[in-house]
Design a protein around this motif. Structure first.
Motif, PDB file in Angstrom:
ATOM      1  N   ALA A   1       0.807  -1.224   0.000  1.00 39.51           N
ATOM      2  CA  ALA A   1       0.000   0.000   0.000  1.00 39.51           C
ATOM      3  C   ALA A   1       0.839   1.274   0.000  1.00 39.51           C
ATOM      4  CB  ALA A   1      -0.939   0.006   1.201  1.00 39.51           C
ATOM      5  N   THR A   2       2.150   1.148   0.074  1.00 37.89           N
ATOM      6  CA  THR A   2       3.014   2.327   0.156  1.00 37.89           C
ATOM      7  C   THR A   2       2.795   3.266  -1.023  1.00 37.89           C
ATOM      8  OG1 THR A   2       4.663   1.119   1.423  1.00 37.89           O
ATOM      9  CG2 THR A   2       5.415   3.101   0.291  1.00 37.89           C
ATOM     10  N   ARG A   3       2.754   2.726  -2.223  1.00 42.91           N
ATOM     11  CA  ARG A   3       2.546   3.588  -3.407  1.00 42.91           C
ATOM     12  C   ARG A   3       1.173   4.245  -3.400  1.00 42.91           C
ATOM     13  NH1 ARG A   3       5.404   0.833  -8.665  1.00 42.91           N
ATOM     14  NH2 ARG A   3       7.511   1.055  -7.877  1.00 42.91           N
ATOM     15  N   THR A   4       0.186   3.531  -2.917  1.00 39.01           N
ATOM     16  CA  THR A   4      -1.163   4.099  -2.831  1.00 39.01           C
ATOM     17  C   THR A   4      -1.177   5.296  -1.888  1.00 39.01           C
ATOM     18  OG1 THR A   4      -2.161   1.956  -3.284  1.00 39.01           O
ATOM     19  CG2 THR A   4      -3.565   3.611  -2.229  1.00 39.01           C
ATOM     20  N   PHE A   5      -0.557   5.133  -0.724  1.00 41.51           N
ATOM     21  CA  PHE A   5      -0.515   6.235   0.236  1.00 41.51           C
ATOM     22  C   PHE A   5       0.318   7.401  -0.307  1.00 41.51           C
ATOM     23  CE2 PHE A   5      -1.871   2.897   3.182  1.00 41.51           C
ATOM     24  CZ  PHE A   5      -2.902   3.560   3.826  1.00 41.51           C
ATOM     25  N   MET A   6       1.394   7.101  -1.030  1.00 36.78           N
ATOM     26  CA  MET A   6       2.207   8.163  -1.621  1.00 36.78           C
ATOM     27  C   MET A   6       1.383   8.932  -2.663  1.00 36.78           C
ATOM     28  SD  MET A   6       5.901   8.065  -3.533  1.00 36.78           S
ATOM     29  CE  MET A   6       5.356   7.559  -5.154  1.00 36.78           C
ATOM     30  N   ALA A   7       0.638   8.208  -3.487  1.00 36.65           N
ATOM     31  CA  ALA A   7      -0.184   8.859  -4.512  1.00 36.65           C
ATOM     32  C   ALA A   7      -1.251   9.747  -3.866  1.00 36.65           C
ATOM     33  CB  ALA A   7      -0.831   7.812  -5.409  1.00 36.65           C
ATOM     34  N   LEU A   8      -1.856   9.264  -2.808  1.00 35.54           N
ATOM     35  CA  LEU A   8      -2.853  10.078  -2.103  1.00 35.54           C
ATOM     36  C   LEU A   8      -2.226  11.334  -1.510  1.00 35.54           C
ATOM     37  CD1 LEU A   8      -4.908   7.274  -0.338  1.00 35.54           C
ATOM     38  CD2 LEU A   8      -5.694   8.786  -2.175  1.00 35.54           C
ATOM     39  N   ARG A   9      -1.056  11.178  -0.890  1.00 36.13           N
ATOM     40  CA  ARG A   9      -0.363  12.333  -0.307  1.00 36.13           C
ATOM     41  C   ARG A   9      -0.001  13.350  -1.389  1.00 36.13           C
ATOM     42  NH1 ARG A   9       4.854  10.784   0.651  1.00 36.13           N
ATOM     43  NH2 ARG A   9       5.425  12.104  -1.082  1.00 36.13           N
ATOM     44  N   LEU A  10       0.536  12.859  -2.526  1.00 37.18           N
ATOM     45  CA  LEU A  10       0.899  13.755  -3.626  1.00 37.18           C
ATOM     46  C   LEU A  10      -0.314  14.539  -4.122  1.00 37.18           C
ATOM     47  CD1 LEU A  10       3.258  11.438  -5.700  1.00 37.18           C
ATOM     48  CD2 LEU A  10       3.912  13.531  -4.531  1.00 37.18           C
ATOM     49  N   ALA A  11      -1.449  13.858  -4.248  1.00 34.03           N
ATOM     50  CA  ALA A  11      -2.661  14.505  -4.760  1.00 34.03           C
ATOM     51  C   ALA A  11      -3.238  15.491  -3.747  1.00 34.03           C
ATOM     52  CB  ALA A  11      -3.702  13.451  -5.120  1.00 34.03           C
ATOM     53  N   VAL A  12      -3.378  15.069  -2.510  1.00 36.90           N
ATOM     54  CA  VAL A  12      -3.996  15.922  -1.484  1.00 36.90           C
ATOM     55  C   VAL A  12      -3.164  17.177  -1.239  1.00 36.90           C
ATOM     56  CG1 VAL A  12      -4.555  16.044   0.983  1.00 36.90           C
ATOM     57  CG2 VAL A  12      -5.270  14.062  -0.367  1.00 36.90           C
ATOM     58  N   ASN A  13      -1.861  17.023  -1.173  1.00 36.91           N
ATOM     59  CA  ASN A  13      -0.982  18.164  -0.894  1.00 36.91           C
ATOM     60  C   ASN A  13      -0.573  18.926  -2.152  1.00 36.91           C
ATOM     61  OD1 ASN A  13      -1.019  17.434   1.811  1.00 36.91           O
ATOM     62  ND2 ASN A  13       0.852  16.235   1.658  1.00 36.91           N
ATOM     63  N   GLN A  14      -1.015  18.460  -3.297  1.00 40.50           N
ATOM     64  CA  GLN A  14      -0.659  19.068  -4.590  1.00 40.50           C
ATOM     65  C   GLN A  14       0.857  19.242  -4.696  1.00 40.50           C
ATOM     66  OE1 GLN A  14      -3.101  22.636  -4.528  1.00 40.50           O
ATOM     67  NE2 GLN A  14      -4.686  21.557  -5.680  1.00 40.50           N
ATOM     68  N   GLU A  15       1.582  18.200  -4.298  1.00 43.49           N
ATOM     69  CA  GLU A  15       3.037  18.291  -4.225  1.00 43.49           C
ATOM     70  C   GLU A  15       3.691  18.521  -5.578  1.00 43.49           C
ATOM     71  OE1 GLU A  15       4.758  15.155  -1.857  1.00 43.49           O
ATOM     72  OE2 GLU A  15       3.277  15.467  -0.284  1.00 43.49           O
ATOM     73  N   LEU A  16       3.241  17.828  -6.611  1.00 42.54           N
ATOM     74  CA  LEU A  16       3.865  18.012  -7.925  1.00 42.54           C
ATOM     75  C   LEU A  16       3.556  19.386  -8.503  1.00 42.54           C
ATOM     76  CD1 LEU A  16       3.357  14.443  -9.450  1.00 42.54           C
ATOM     77  CD2 LEU A  16       5.352  15.379  -8.255  1.00 42.54           C
ATOM     78  N   GLU A  17       2.342  19.856  -8.283  1.00 46.91           N
ATOM     79  CA  GLU A  17       1.973  21.191  -8.764  1.00 46.91           C
ATOM     80  C   GLU A  17       2.795  22.262  -8.047  1.00 46.91           C
ATOM     81  OE1 GLU A  17      -0.111  18.837  -7.757  1.00 46.91           O
ATOM     82  OE2 GLU A  17      -1.571  18.488  -9.353  1.00 46.91           O
ATOM     83  N   ASN A  18       2.973  22.095  -6.741  1.00 44.63           N
ATOM     84  CA  ASN A  18       3.764  23.065  -5.971  1.00 44.63           C
ATOM     85  C   ASN A  18       5.235  23.021  -6.374  1.00 44.63           C
ATOM     86  OD1 ASN A  18       1.692  24.213  -4.405  1.00 44.63           O
ATOM     87  ND2 ASN A  18       1.720  22.470  -3.026  1.00 44.63           N
ATOM     88  N   LEU A  19       5.755  21.836  -6.615  1.00 43.63           N
ATOM     89  CA  LEU A  19       7.140  21.717  -7.062  1.00 43.63           C
ATOM     90  C   LEU A  19       7.319  22.391  -8.419  1.00 43.63           C
ATOM     91  CD1 LEU A  19      10.028  20.659  -6.799  1.00 43.63           C
ATOM     92  CD2 LEU A  19       9.209  18.478  -7.775  1.00 43.63           C
TER      93      LEU A  19
END
Length: 99
Positions: free
Chosen positions: A32-50
């Motif tokens: 589930a690690t990748r699933t949780f990472m994908a959720l974190r990336l989406a919720v925090n808009q990490e790629l958009e902010n980067l």
């Protein structure tokens, strides 16, 4: 089996574990690690902010300034590498004699 909402992270991890077939211990991280990472990336808009940071940072950098970016996975790594290519190309073009 009746579908019901997932209410806890443990339930989500169990759903993912049941959905992804085990490869006999080939992976050392939880399925589930990748699933949780994908959720974190989406919720925090990490790629958009980067991406926004990488566009803006060049405007405030000193001409001989240095920038260090630490990335933790391939999505971030690719974005950072691409962001460094454009300024290098511009500097190279500026250093070439005009024809």
């Amino acid at each position: 089996m009746k579908a019901r909402p997932i209410q806890t992270t443990t339930e989500l991890a169990q759903v993912v574990t049941r959905a992804i077939p085990s490869r006999a211990g080939l992976h050392q991280i939880h399925p589930a690690t990748r699933t949780f990472m994908a959720l974190r990336l989406a919720v925090n808009q990490e790629l958009e902010n980067l991406e926004a940071f990488l566009v803006k940072v060049w405007r405030v950098m000193a001409p001989a300034g240095r920038l260090v970016v630490v990335s933790f996975h391939s999505l971030e790594d690719r974005m950072v590498k691409q962001a460094f290519v454009a300024p290098k190309k511009q500097a190279l073009r500026a250093s070439l004699p005009s024809t």
